[in-house]
Each structure stands twice: as structure tokens, then as C-alpha cells.
Design a protein around this motif. Sequence first.
Motif, PDB file in Angstrom:
ATOM      1  N   ALA A 195       0.820  -1.220   0.000  1.00  0.00           N
ATOM      2  CA  ALA A 195       0.000   0.000   0.000  1.00  0.00           C
ATOM      3  C   ALA A 195       0.850   1.266   0.000  1.00  0.00           C
ATOM      4  O   ALA A 195       0.533   2.234  -0.700  1.00  0.00           O
ATOM      5  CB  ALA A 195      -0.937  -0.017   1.190  1.00  0.00           C
ATOM      6  N   HIS A 203     -11.746  10.793   2.326  1.00  0.00           N
ATOM      7  CA  HIS A 203     -12.736   9.817   2.796  1.00  0.00           C
ATOM      8  C   HIS A 203     -12.358   9.156   4.122  1.00  0.00           C
ATOM      9  O   HIS A 203     -12.427   7.929   4.258  1.00  0.00           O
ATOM     10  CB  HIS A 203     -12.983   8.759   1.717  1.00  0.00           C
ATOM     11  CG  HIS A 203     -13.559   9.329   0.475  1.00  0.00           C
ATOM     12  ND1 HIS A 203     -12.896   9.336  -0.730  1.00  0.00           N
ATOM     13  CD2 HIS A 203     -14.737   9.978   0.256  1.00  0.00           C
ATOM     14  CE1 HIS A 203     -13.629   9.932  -1.637  1.00  0.00           C
ATOM     15  NE2 HIS A 203     -14.757  10.345  -1.066  1.00  0.00           N
ATOM     16  N   GLY A 204     -11.967   9.959   5.060  1.00  0.00           N
ATOM     17  CA  GLY A 204     -11.762   9.474   6.431  1.00  0.00           C
ATOM     18  C   GLY A 204     -10.724   8.385   6.579  1.00  0.00           C
ATOM     19  O   GLY A 204     -10.834   7.544   7.472  1.00  0.00           O
ATOM     20  N   GLY A 205      -9.733   8.382   5.726  1.00  0.00           N
ATOM     21  CA  GLY A 205      -8.660   7.392   5.859  1.00  0.00           C
ATOM     22  C   GLY A 205      -8.962   6.066   5.190  1.00  0.00           C
ATOM     23  O   GLY A 205      -8.272   5.078   5.422  1.00  0.00           O
ATOM     24  N   ASP A 206      -9.992   6.035   4.331  1.00  0.00           N
ATOM     25  CA  ASP A 206     -10.351   4.784   3.647  1.00  0.00           C
ATOM     26  C   ASP A 206      -9.300   4.388   2.610  1.00  0.00           C
ATOM     27  O   ASP A 206      -8.577   5.231   2.075  1.00  0.00           O
ATOM     28  CB  ASP A 206     -11.707   4.933   2.939  1.00  0.00           C
ATOM     29  CG  ASP A 206     -12.869   4.694   3.882  1.00  0.00           C
ATOM     30  OD1 ASP A 206     -12.621   4.437   5.071  1.00  0.00           O
ATOM     31  OD2 ASP A 206     -14.025   4.774   3.422  1.00  0.00           O
ATOM     32  N   PHE A 207      -9.287   3.112   2.316  1.00  0.00           N
ATOM     33  CA  PHE A 207      -8.411   2.513   1.299  1.00  0.00           C
ATOM     34  C   PHE A 207      -9.220   2.543   0.001  1.00  0.00           C
ATOM     35  O   PHE A 207     -10.209   1.807  -0.113  1.00  0.00           O
ATOM     36  CB  PHE A 207      -8.146   1.089   1.786  1.00  0.00           C
ATOM     37  CG  PHE A 207      -7.201   0.253   0.983  1.00  0.00           C
ATOM     38  CD1 PHE A 207      -5.899   0.046   1.430  1.00  0.00           C
ATOM     39  CD2 PHE A 207      -7.611  -0.391  -0.167  1.00  0.00           C
ATOM     40  CE1 PHE A 207      -5.032  -0.769   0.732  1.00  0.00           C
ATOM     41  CE2 PHE A 207      -6.748  -1.207  -0.870  1.00  0.00           C
ATOM     42  CZ  PHE A 207      -5.457  -1.397  -0.422  1.00  0.00           C
ATOM     43  N   GLY A 210     -12.993  -0.264  -2.860  1.00  0.00           N
ATOM     44  CA  GLY A 210     -13.929   0.825  -3.132  1.00  0.00           C
ATOM     45  C   GLY A 210     -13.390   1.769  -4.195  1.00  0.00           C
ATOM     46  O   GLY A 210     -12.236   2.190  -4.125  1.00  0.00           O
ATOM     47  N   ARG A 253      -3.894   4.955   0.020  1.00  0.00           N
ATOM     48  CA  ARG A 253      -3.767   4.002   1.132  1.00  0.00           C
ATOM     49  C   ARG A 253      -4.680   4.433   2.288  1.00  0.00           C
ATOM     50  O   ARG A 253      -5.348   3.607   2.899  1.00  0.00           O
ATOM     51  CB  ARG A 253      -2.306   3.976   1.598  1.00  0.00           C
ATOM     52  CG  ARG A 253      -1.996   3.037   2.722  1.00  0.00           C
ATOM     53  CD  ARG A 253      -0.526   3.141   3.085  1.00  0.00           C
ATOM     54  NE  ARG A 253      -0.158   4.478   3.530  1.00  0.00           N
ATOM     55  CZ  ARG A 253      -0.331   4.920   4.767  1.00  0.00           C
ATOM     56  NH1 ARG A 253      -0.850   4.137   5.677  1.00  0.00           N
ATOM     57  NH2 ARG A 253       0.016   6.143   5.109  1.00  0.00           N
ATOM     58  N   SER A 254      -4.683   5.713   2.582  1.00  0.00           N
ATOM     59  CA  SER A 254      -5.619   6.243   3.582  1.00  0.00           C
ATOM     60  C   SER A 254      -6.087   7.600   3.057  1.00  0.00           C
ATOM     61  O   SER A 254      -5.421   8.612   3.250  1.00  0.00           O
ATOM     62  CB  SER A 254      -4.959   6.359   4.951  1.00  0.00           C
ATOM     63  OG  SER A 254      -3.900   7.250   4.909  1.00  0.00           O
ATOM     64  N   CYS A 255      -7.215   7.550   2.395  1.00  0.00           N
ATOM     65  CA  CYS A 255      -7.705   8.714   1.668  1.00  0.00           C
ATOM     66  C   CYS A 255      -8.058   9.874   2.609  1.00  0.00           C
ATOM     67  O   CYS A 255      -8.853   9.693   3.545  1.00  0.00           O
ATOM     68  CB  CYS A 255      -8.926   8.305   0.848  1.00  0.00           C
ATOM     69  SG  CYS A 255      -9.612   9.639  -0.103  1.00  0.00           S
ATOM     70  N   ILE A 256      -7.469  11.029   2.360  1.00  0.00           N
ATOM     71  CA  ILE A 256      -7.724  12.203   3.214  1.00  0.00           C
ATOM     72  C   ILE A 256      -9.184  12.644   3.056  1.00  0.00           C
ATOM     73  O   ILE A 256      -9.851  12.993   4.030  1.00  0.00           O
ATOM     74  CB  ILE A 256      -6.761  13.354   2.837  1.00  0.00           C
ATOM     75  CG1 ILE A 256      -5.328  12.930   3.180  1.00  0.00           C
ATOM     76  CG2 ILE A 256      -7.125  14.639   3.561  1.00  0.00           C
ATOM     77  CD1 ILE A 256      -4.266  13.864   2.662  1.00  0.00           C
TER      78      ILE A 256
END
Lengths: 500, 168
Positions: B43, B117-121, B80, B112-115
Motif C-alpha cells: 500500500a 474519505h476518512g482514511g479509507d483505502f 472501493g 492508502r488512507s484517503c484524506i
Amino acid sequence: MIFKPLFEDFKIIGYYLGKVIIGLGFTFIIPIFVAVFFFETNPLIDFLIALEVSLIFGFGLTRLCRTDKDLNWMQGMIVVSLSWLAVTLLGAIPLNLSGHFKSYLDACFEAMSGFATTGLTLAQNLDHMSYAHNLWRHLTMFIGGQGIVIIALSVFVKGIAGAFKMYVGEARDERVLPNVINTARFIWLVSIVYLILGTLALGIVGMLNGMKTVNAFFHGMCVFMAAFDTGGFAPQSQNILYYHSLPFEVVTMVIMILGAINFKLHYHLWMGNRKEIYKNIETVTLFITLMITFFIVAIGLSRLGVYSQALNLFRKGFYHLVSGHTGTGFSTIYAKQFINEWGNLALVGIICAMALGGGVCSTTGGIKMLRIGIIFKALAQDIKRIMLPERAIVMQRFHHIKEIFLEDKSVRSAFMITMAYLVLYSLGSIIGMWCGYPFLDSLFESTSAAANVGLSCGITDTAMPNILKVTYILQMWAGRLEFMSVFALIGFFVAAVKGK
Amino acid sequence: MKNACKKLLLSAIFLVALFSGSCIIAELSFAQNVTSVELINNAKFYDGKRIAYKGEVVGDVMLRGNFAWVNLNDGVNAVGIWVKKELVKDIVYTGSYKFRGDILEVEGVFHRSCIEHGGDFDIHAEIFQKVASGSKLVETQDVNKRNLVFILLGALCLILILNQLKMR
């Protein structure tokens, strides 16, 4: 000298075991209705087979072992421990027939994980599973969380004395109401009221998130059952990450916390005694341990810079912490991310939270808050004894529904169960390491299984060795029943072999 | 002499511009094909990079304002995909018990941790194309299982009759 069990003992155990199996058999009617509603032919056949096999075993046992006698303590405990094994074997039938599991052992793993409200899964191709099978996976959590025996108590068992022994055997040593059958019914009432409210809340959030109405409410019901019973299964392979939704995470977090609260406390809150939530030793301990473990997780995550924004760190860190502490096991990251990205310190924080668990007489697993609170009170008492003059009498009290003086008996009991859990966590870790997994991974997965949590760091997979699958099944079983029934069963077998 | 220098400089600038341009085009058009396992295991390496990912649409297509969430399963994991609403119009089948979902190929930036979307992958897709259409799955009945239902029903009736006789 050990006495060999009498034939009468076997008859009584068989009779009540049969009653529990009949109870399980009738629960297959729910997925049968779902299969009919969604026109799912093969799942309908799978559940008809499971229903018939269960009723054959149940009625067969009650017919062969017919008795009017009530249970004694030993028999009650053995009925409970055997019931959990029997329902696992029978509950796995439709899962195995679904074709989503590579072996019957995997299906049994899934069934035990469901009934024990763990949430570790070996299901293959979950995104194509039928509504009926998916509902059954979640229903196992609802049934197991409230207590398999509680179903039988509510419907089939007439004798109150025997019922109480089975109730205690299922790790429920607190009566909400004076009568244990009324307690069982109250637990079901609370659960069904919350089921309706929770399904509505999650269904509406799902619809607002863009899901189709049927799916939104189906997912809402499944996720509610998994959250309130601190289970951790979800209808899709991505678990809660599938929804990509903060409101969904917030609602599930509230439900998880409700599930981790003692049913006795629920009763007092329902009766309007809201102050209890601030005073009760369990809620106070839960708050403190949540804060401490979150501090550890947050430091671990921020040191490694896993999440660049504090808000995201809080969202991911706190969600998984609550999920682990309440014994739920919901996740919004992939299992491997725990090991690849979270780092050792954050993992240790999550492991500690998982090991501690929620309230006694709730649906959570783990050591539980009352015991942790009692151990700390005992420690405080001993420190006070050292500090004060020798002649001083030190009395320690704690508040759990009422003011209770700390007794040696309750401290010993809390220590014993805590020790038993620590041994169980260690045993699973040792077997995990023996199978070739690293220490921290093994400890994480073992604690998750034994404390009935369901968070995985990637070990739980259909490719893991069978010995590890069996180990986790036994850990889930012993952890859910809190050992006494399991020890009673082992003692019974020893007596049957060595007794005179 | 002066002209020669000028020509040389212009040629150098042209060459640098050509090289940079082709690099950008290559980056945009030849995004690396990756699987979900590669993304999860590496990631940090792929974080912020442009990638190509292929998988079956599973579950619901969830519309959120001008965008939508689509979950694509490549056979091992589902990931996602955050995509503009107008790009999901081509999706007809989504994977479930009764349907095999459309197979889509997406290109976009992996987080890896989308800013946002709340840290989503997730993957923020820019190119989104259907490479194979899904279909309705036909349930084939297992005759042995169906026969077993009737055999077990007979056995259950026998036990219930025996129970009734015993009670009398």
C-alpha cells in the motif's frame, strides 16, 4: 474418589440437550421464510435439510431420554457445554451445503464464530452469498449473543431451578429479574426492541448512502444483529468498509457500546435510573480502559504516520478500538493492514482492548469490566492496608447496581477467571507460533478468537492449518462459556472413564 | 555563432519538453495493472500513484451527490472506487447471489488512507470502462439434496408418530 456418572445422569443430559436442539431447529424457519421471500431455491433446500436433521436429533433425544427430573448443577453445566457443540455442528449444515465453504470444518468454524459472537470468517465469495445464508450467519450471532440456552429457557424449560443452572452455565451469573425465565424473556424483549430500532436506523442511513431499499434494510438488520451481539460478521466481504460512510460507522459504534453493556444495567436504564450509568463500576472501568487503550493506539499510529490527518487517525483508530474492546470485530480496514501498516504499539493497544472485553451479562467476551474493576479495587485496598496503621480496618466498596462491599470470594473468582483467560490467550498464541506465524500476529488472532472479538490480522484464512482452525473453535467455545461449563464437561468425561 | 547557439538551446529545450511530455503521457496512459492483494501488501508503494484495477461490481452502486461508490471485487478482495456519477451509468448488473456483476476496468489514483474519505483505502477513478457484461445466474437444483429433504421428512414423521404413541 471419583464417582462414575449414573445412567440417569446421561438421560437427563440427553433430554435437555434434545430440547435445546429442537429450539435450534425452529430457528431455521426464519431463513426458510427469507429464502421463500427472495425465491432462493437451493438455500431453501439447505435450510429444510438442516431443520429436519435438527428436529430428528432433538425429538429423537427427548424420546430416548424422556424424564421428569430437574437438572442438578453438574448436569446443567454439561447440557450447556454440549448444547454449544451440538448447535455448532447442526448450524454448520446449511453453511456447508451453500458451497461457500471449502470443508465442513470451515463451516463449523463459521457456525461457532457466529454463535460465540466472534466474527472471524472463513466464508468464500461472500459477495455472492444468498440472502438466506447471509441472514443465517448473522442470526447465529443474535441467537448466540442472547444465549442459545436462553431460547430453550424462554420456551421449553418448565423447572425454574434447572433453568437457573443452565443460565449460569452459559456465563450469565446475574439475574435481571428474580425469576430466571422472566430474566431470559426480558433479555429477548430488550434485544427485539433494539433490533427494530437499530434496523430502522441503519436501514435509513443505508438508503441515504445510496443503497437500494431492500438491501439497506436487509443489511441494516444483519449489521444490527452483528453489532448489538458484538459479533462482527457483515453481509459483504469488505465488512463495514463496504459502506464508505461515517454516519454508518457512528450508528454501529453506538450499537456496539449498547451491546457491551450489562443487561441488568439496561433494565435499570429502562426503569429510569439513568444515574447508574455514571456510577456503575463496569461503565466507569469501560470508560477508563477505553481511554487508556486509545491513548496507546493513537501514539502507535501517529508515530508511524499511518494517517496524515488527526481526524482520520481518530476515525480509524477509535472505531477499531471500540470494535475490539466491545468484542465486536467490525473493521473498516483490510486484515493485513493491521500488520503491514499499524505497527506493534497500536496492535498492542488493540490486543489489550480485545482481551479486556465489555460488561458481564452482556453479549461480549473477554475478561470483562466487572472483574477488571474488582481486581483494581482489591489492589487499591491492599495499597491502603500498607499505608494505614496495622490496626486500621480497610473496607473497600464498589457500585454495581447497589453498593457492594468487596469480599475475598469475589476477588478470588475475578482473579481465577482472568487467569483462565490469560492462559487461553497464551495457549492459542503458542499453537499459532507452532504453526509458523510470528508472535504478535499469533497473539492478536488468538486473543481475538478467545475473547470472541473477530478482528483479524490475516491469519484466519481457509488456508490456515486445520489444527489452528480447531484451536480457534475451542477457544471461541471456552471463551464464550467462561470456562466453568467446559471444565464440568471435562470432569464428567474423566469421571465416566476413571470413576468407580 | 550566436545563431548556432540559439538553435542549439532551442533544440535542447524542445528535447526536454518532448521528454517530459512523453513521460506525463506515459504516466497517464500506462497506469500499472495491480491486484487487490498487491495493493494491500504494498500500500505504501502504490499510495498516490496512478494504477489500473479490474474487477466485478459487487453490491450496490451507492450514489453520493455528483459521485458514486462502486465496490470492485477482483476475486480475492473488493476495493472501493470513487467515481463521477455519470461514469456509472453503464453498469447494468451488480454481483450478488443471483447475478454476476459487470466486469470493469478502472484507472485512477490509489489512496492508502484517503484524506477526503476518512482514511479509507480507495481508488479515485478517472477512466472507467466496462470490459465484460454481467449476467443473471441460473440456479441449478441438486437432485440429491432435494431427495434428501423427502427422506429426512419421512424419518422425522416416523419419530413424531413414535413420540405420540409413547405418550398415549
